[in-house]
Structures are given as C-alpha cells and as structure tokens.
Design a protein around this motif. Structure first.
Motif, PDB file in Angstrom:
ATOM      1  N   LEU A 120     103.684  26.889  82.857  1.00  0.00           N
ATOM      2  CA  LEU A 120     104.065  27.405  84.343  1.00  0.00           C
ATOM      3  C   LEU A 120     104.986  27.059  85.727  1.00  0.00           C
ATOM      4  N   PHE A 121     105.880  26.929  84.857  1.00  0.00           N
ATOM      5  CA  PHE A 121     107.031  26.629  85.398  1.00  0.00           C
ATOM      6  C   PHE A 121     108.224  27.232  84.866  1.00  0.00           C
ATOM      7  N   ASN A 122     107.707  28.311  83.707  1.00  0.00           N
ATOM      8  CA  ASN A 122     108.600  29.205  83.515  1.00  0.00           C
ATOM      9  C   ASN A 122     110.105  28.257  82.427  1.00  0.00           C
ATOM     10  N   ILE A 123     109.141  27.650  81.997  1.00  0.00           N
ATOM     11  CA  ILE A 123     111.054  26.794  81.339  1.00  0.00           C
ATOM     12  C   ILE A 123     110.940  27.543  80.025  1.00  0.00           C
ATOM     13  N   THR A 124     111.982  28.283  79.302  1.00  0.00           N
ATOM     14  CA  THR A 124     112.321  29.732  78.792  1.00  0.00           C
ATOM     15  C   THR A 124     113.195  28.430  77.739  1.00  0.00           C
ATOM     16  N   HIS A 125     113.321  27.377  77.415  1.00  0.00           N
ATOM     17  CA  HIS A 125     114.074  26.469  76.742  1.00  0.00           C
ATOM     18  C   HIS A 125     113.102  25.375  76.480  1.00  0.00           C
ATOM     19  N   VAL A 126     112.489  24.492  76.233  1.00  0.00           N
ATOM     20  CA  VAL A 126     112.460  23.258  76.149  1.00  0.00           C
ATOM     21  C   VAL A 126     112.911  22.362  74.597  1.00  0.00           C
ATOM     22  N   THR A 127     113.413  21.444  75.515  1.00  0.00           N
ATOM     23  CA  THR A 127     113.657  20.522  75.262  1.00  0.00           C
ATOM     24  C   THR A 127     112.963  18.900  74.341  1.00  0.00           C
ATOM     25  N   SER A 128     113.544  18.436  73.597  1.00  0.00           N
ATOM     26  CA  SER A 128     112.505  17.397  73.718  1.00  0.00           C
ATOM     27  C   SER A 128     113.097  16.773  72.455  1.00  0.00           C
ATOM     28  N   SER A 129     112.465  14.813  72.111  1.00  0.00           N
ATOM     29  CA  SER A 129     113.292  14.662  71.198  1.00  0.00           C
ATOM     30  C   SER A 129     112.382  15.188  70.158  1.00  0.00           C
ATOM     31  N   SER A 130     113.278  14.888  68.938  1.00  0.00           N
ATOM     32  CA  SER A 130     112.739  15.144  67.508  1.00  0.00           C
ATOM     33  C   SER A 130     111.566  14.809  66.772  1.00  0.00           C
ATOM     34  N   LYS A 131     111.619  13.567  67.280  1.00  0.00           N
ATOM     35  CA  LYS A 131     109.855  12.783  67.672  1.00  0.00           C
ATOM     36  C   LYS A 131     108.173  13.495  67.769  1.00  0.00           C
ATOM     37  N   PHE A 132     109.087  14.583  68.313  1.00  0.00           N
ATOM     38  CA  PHE A 132     107.780  15.330  68.767  1.00  0.00           C
ATOM     39  C   PHE A 132     107.486  16.632  68.022  1.00  0.00           C
ATOM     40  N   LEU A 133     108.720  16.672  66.886  1.00  0.00           N
ATOM     41  CA  LEU A 133     109.025  17.651  65.896  1.00  0.00           C
ATOM     42  C   LEU A 133     107.241  18.037  65.579  1.00  0.00           C
ATOM     43  N   THR A 134     107.001  17.311  64.866  1.00  0.00           N
ATOM     44  CA  THR A 134     105.329  17.681  64.275  1.00  0.00           C
ATOM     45  C   THR A 134     104.292  17.749  65.522  1.00  0.00           C
ATOM     46  N   SER A 135     104.665  17.683  66.304  1.00  0.00           N
ATOM     47  CA  SER A 135     103.321  17.761  67.036  1.00  0.00           C
ATOM     48  C   SER A 135     103.416  18.932  68.230  1.00  0.00           C
ATOM     49  N   THR A 136     104.581  20.540  67.886  1.00  0.00           N
ATOM     50  CA  THR A 136     105.171  21.164  68.556  1.00  0.00           C
ATOM     51  C   THR A 136     104.259  22.367  67.703  1.00  0.00           C
ATOM     52  N   PRO A 137     103.398  22.423  66.349  1.00  0.00           N
ATOM     53  CA  PRO A 137     102.866  23.178  66.266  1.00  0.00           C
ATOM     54  C   PRO A 137     100.592  23.240  67.762  1.00  0.00           C
ATOM     55  N   LYS A 138     101.035  21.981  67.608  1.00  0.00           N
ATOM     56  CA  LYS A 138      99.448  21.730  68.621  1.00  0.00           C
ATOM     57  C   LYS A 138     100.175  22.865  70.500  1.00  0.00           C
ATOM     58  N   TYR A 139     101.660  21.859  70.487  1.00  0.00           N
ATOM     59  CA  TYR A 139     102.214  22.337  72.319  1.00  0.00           C
ATOM     60  C   TYR A 139     101.925  24.663  71.632  1.00  0.00           C
ATOM     61  N   LEU A 140     102.333  25.169  70.127  1.00  0.00           N
ATOM     62  CA  LEU A 140     102.372  26.081  70.775  1.00  0.00           C
ATOM     63  C   LEU A 140     100.875  27.015  70.493  1.00  0.00           C
ATOM     64  N   LEU A 141      99.918  26.391  69.452  1.00  0.00           N
ATOM     65  CA  LEU A 141      98.729  26.787  69.823  1.00  0.00           C
ATOM     66  C   LEU A 141      98.161  26.915  71.077  1.00  0.00           C
ATOM     67  N   LEU A 142      98.722  25.877  72.016  1.00  0.00           N
ATOM     68  CA  LEU A 142      98.206  25.875  73.050  1.00  0.00           C
ATOM     69  C   LEU A 142      98.883  26.826  74.173  1.00  0.00           C
TER      70      LEU A 142
END
Length: 465
Positions: free
Chosen positions: A203-225
């Motif tokens: 909703l905030f139109n974030i074009t580049h999501v930065t996060s800790s590498s500990k969330f790397l395995t969770s990102t597929p869920k984010y992508l599908l969301l």
C-alpha cells in the motif's frame, strides 16, 4: 521512483544491527533520488514498548537518517503506525476470502497442540493440514455469528514451486508443498507480522524491500501474498546478520563518547564494501558510492576495537576547539576541575587528542593529574630497582624542581636538561624513572607536558622525602 522503508517492532531500543539495516534502506533510496519511509510495526501490542518507539525516532534523527514519510510526517492523513491500521488489515483479509485466496479457520489451540504432539511422536515436522480449508462459507458465517473464535489463513497452492530473485542472494526456490497456510488475522483480530508487513509495503508502494537475511526463507510466502492481493512484486534485498558476542546499544556508545559519524561509518562497512580502498566516508560519499551489488552475503562481525579505531580517527580530525568542547564534559563528569585555569584544562585535553579512542576514556588516561596517592605496579617497582643510577637521577630531579621559581614549559625543559647533564644518563634511564615517580605509570603522553600539568607542588609531594 525508488521507495524504501525501515520498519521496526518497538520491543527494544535500536541497536547496531537495526541502525545498519535502516542505513542501508536509506542509502538505497537516496542513491536513486528516491524516498525513505519509516513504519512502526506495533500491531502486536503485547510486545509494545514506548521507550523503544521513542528510541527509533531519536536514533534516526541523531544519525541523520531523515525519513520522507512516516509518523509525524504523514501524507494525506495516512498512518504509518500499524496499531492504527487494524481495520485495513481485516478488510483486505476479508477480500482474500471472497476471492478464495484465504479462509476462516476454527481449529482450537487444543486441536492444534494435539496434532503437533502427534507429529513430534512420529518424528515429523508439523505443518497445518488445512482442516478448515474447505469449510462451507455459510457454516463459517454461522460460527462467527455465535462468536466462535477463528483465525484467517491464506490458502496456498501446494502445486509447483515459488522462485524469487534476491538482489543479494540470487535466485531462491521453495517447493509450494513446504509452505504452510499462514495465519493472516489472529483470533484477537490483529494481523500477523507477515501479513501486516507485506500489505503495508504494498500500500505504501515500496519498490525495494530490505530485511534481515533471517527472513530469506519466509519471502516465498510474501511473494505469494503479493500475488493473492494483486499488487506488483517489489525487489527483495536481504541483508546479512551482524554477529557479536556482545555489543553495547547505541545509547551506551553515544554516552561513552563515540561520535555518531564514526559509528555510522563503521556500520556501513558491516555487510557492505566499497570497490575503492577508501575506509572513511561522509554520508554524502556513502550515498554516492553505495551499490546493492556490493552488499555481502556473509554475516559481519561487530568488533568494538575496530569501532574504537574509527572513532579515534574522527576525534583526530576534529578542530582543537571542537575536540575540547566534545571531550571536556566527560572530564568534568569524573573530576573536579574547579580552580584549574582554562589554559590548563585545554592543555590537558589536547595532550590526549591523538590518544583517545572515545571521549569518556579521558577519565582513565588523565587520572594521574587528579589522584592523591600513586600505587606503583610491580613492573614499575622493578624498573626503579633495575639500575643503581636511578636513585641519583631522581635526587637531582627533585633538587632542580625545588630550586626553580618559575613554572612553565620552557622552565620544565631546562630542568630535564639539567638533570641529564648532572646525572650523565640519557634515554630510558633518564626519563622513565621521572615518569614513574611522578605519574605511577611507565608509558604516557609527552613527559614535558605531563610534568608541566602536574605542577611543582604535586611533583614534590609524589617524590616524597
């Protein structure tokens, strides 16, 4: 336009890793002339800490990471605090249910715990089995009307696989069968971290999501969301962790007299490296040189000694006036300087300008000028007994001190010259006994300055009978 954000759950005060992650998000945005946002992820009020939230604002302000949008900088009455956006998350979750992308789940804690126990006994990993996935919607509405507790889960396709490209770690692929139907809305009506974070980024139109590498395995869920919500997918940038046995929080480091410029410079190099040999950067230089492709994959190690080395450089680079103004409060916090002239105080502080690692270290290094009694360590005592000439050298030095009527640098220099000529010794056998007898230590700043600052009365008192 490039838009990044720093989002933090206010559980604890910002630490080194939090600041580094905020810095990288800031640099990615400003490198492209974009916008940097701040979001407070406080949807889970059980974790909320007011002091922690205030530290986010204070820390970003202290280190010059000025956000373009966020709390206190709202755009069109938009809230950037998750606890004020709860209706938005619930509404979008309901939309997903209507699209068949999510469902109500009425499984009780007892049922779920039983299934976890069965999985544990069978020595298999537990994953929600989708019991409520095909629950009739009318029946679900009836249960809701009679106020049965429920959560809202996303309905993941178990077929195929999900691949995304991370700008640091490259392509990451996860079989969809490994993805559990994640909870979007909890039974108390609040969103989960994953759902609120993804929806806000969209909703905030974030074009580049930065996060800790500990969330790397969770990102597929984010992508599908993102896909289920119908929003475009941003670029993902996972930043390596910072490893440390312990490291002081930022408030403590600043209180000890570490400069914000030194801290920022050092942490910029924790997980990122410039292609040049340059080590010292201003913020403007960091913005100009920062490139995502130069973010490292490996975790970084926080080294307090390395931070001290950076800070020492920045202290040296200060003008004398800036340095004195910065360090003097730390001296006055530990020692009473009443009765000391401004010239004496300035002389003392500048004597250590090229020796301090951080400002409060002045309390340790300058102690010789304020203590009443010297306590010699074994190494000092052994040196004073190491040569028969030492006793004579100190006797001559004392006589010369007693006979002088003036007290200035030139006079002290003359005294040392007289001692050298009368004793016939030079080098360590001349200067080391005098240093030990007057300061109690074997190493330190220029002896001439030290003796001048100690003063005639203190020196004679320490030399004794």
């Amino acid at each position: 336009m490039t838009r990044t954000r720093f989002a933090m759950t206010p559980v604890h005060r910002m630490d080194i890793e939090d600041l580094r992650n905020a810095l990288f998000a800031y640099l990615i945005a400003k490198k492209e002339g974009g916008e940097f946002l701040l979001r407070i992820d406080d949807a889970n009020q059980n974790l909320y800490n007011l002091e922690a939230e205030e530290s986010i604002y204070n820390t970003l302000n202290t280190f010059g990471l000025v956000y373009d949008e966020g709390p206190k900088k709202e755009v069109e009455n938009t809230s950037y605090i998750q606890s004020e956006r709860l209706d938005i998350y619930k509404n979008y979750a309901e939309k997903l249910i209507k699209r068949g992308k999510a469902y109500y789940c009425f499984c009780t804690k007892e049922e779920l715990n039983r299934k976890r126990l069965e999985a544990s006994e069978a020595k298999t990993s537990y994953m929600y089995d989708g019991t409520c996935r095909n629950f009739p919607r009318d029946e679900a509405r009836r249960k809701i009307l009679i106020e049965e507790k429920y959560v809202i889960r996303e309905a993941f396709s178990k077929e195929g696989q999900t691949t995304f490209h991370d700008l640091v770690y490259g392509d990451v692929t996860t079989p969809n069968a490994c993805l559990e139907d994640q909870i979007l809305i909890k039974s108390d009506g609040t969103p989960t971290y994953n759902f609120a974070s993804v929806l806000d980024d969209a909703l905030f139109n974030i074009t580049h999501v930065t996060s800790s590498s500990k969330f790397l395995t969770s990102t597929p869920k984010y992508l599908l969301l993102y896909e289920a919500l119908g929003f475009p997918t941003p670029e993902f940038i996972h930043i390596p962790r910072i490893i440390a046995n312990t490291f002081d929080n930022l408030t403590d480091l600043l209180a000890q007299g570490f400069l914000k410029e030194a801290i920022l410079n050092y942490i910029a190099l924790l997980g990122w490296s410039s292609k040049s040999t340059k080590e010292f950067f201003t913020m403007e230089e960091l913005v100009r040189e920062f490139k995502i492709e130069n973010i490292n994959k490996r975790p970084s190690h926080f080294d307090i000694k390395k931070l001290e080395w950076f800070n020492r450089h920045y202290l040296k680079e200060m003008t004398d006036n800036e340095y004195v103004d910065f360090v003097r409060p730390y001296l006055e916090k530990f020692y009473n300087v009443e009765g000391k002239g401004e010239d004496w105080i300035n002389h003392l502080l500048l004597l250590y300008k090229n020796r301090l690692n951080f400002a409060s270290e002045i309390a340790l290094t300058a102690h010789m000028f304020f203590i009443s009694n010297l306590e010699l360590e074994e190494e000092c005592i052994a040196f004073l007994k190491s040569d028969v000439s030492i006793e004579n050298t100190l006797r001559i030095f004392k006589n010369e001190i007693e006979s002088t009527s003036d007290w200035n640098l030139e006079e002290v220099a003359k005294i040392l010259k007289q001692v050298e000529e009368q004793s016939g010794v030079t080098g360590n056998l001349l200067y080391m006994p005098i240093r030990i007898a007057t300061t109690g230590i074997m190493r330190g700043p220029n002896l001439l300055d030290v003796l001048y600052l100690l003063g005639k009365e203190t020196i004679l008192e320490r030399l004794g009978e």
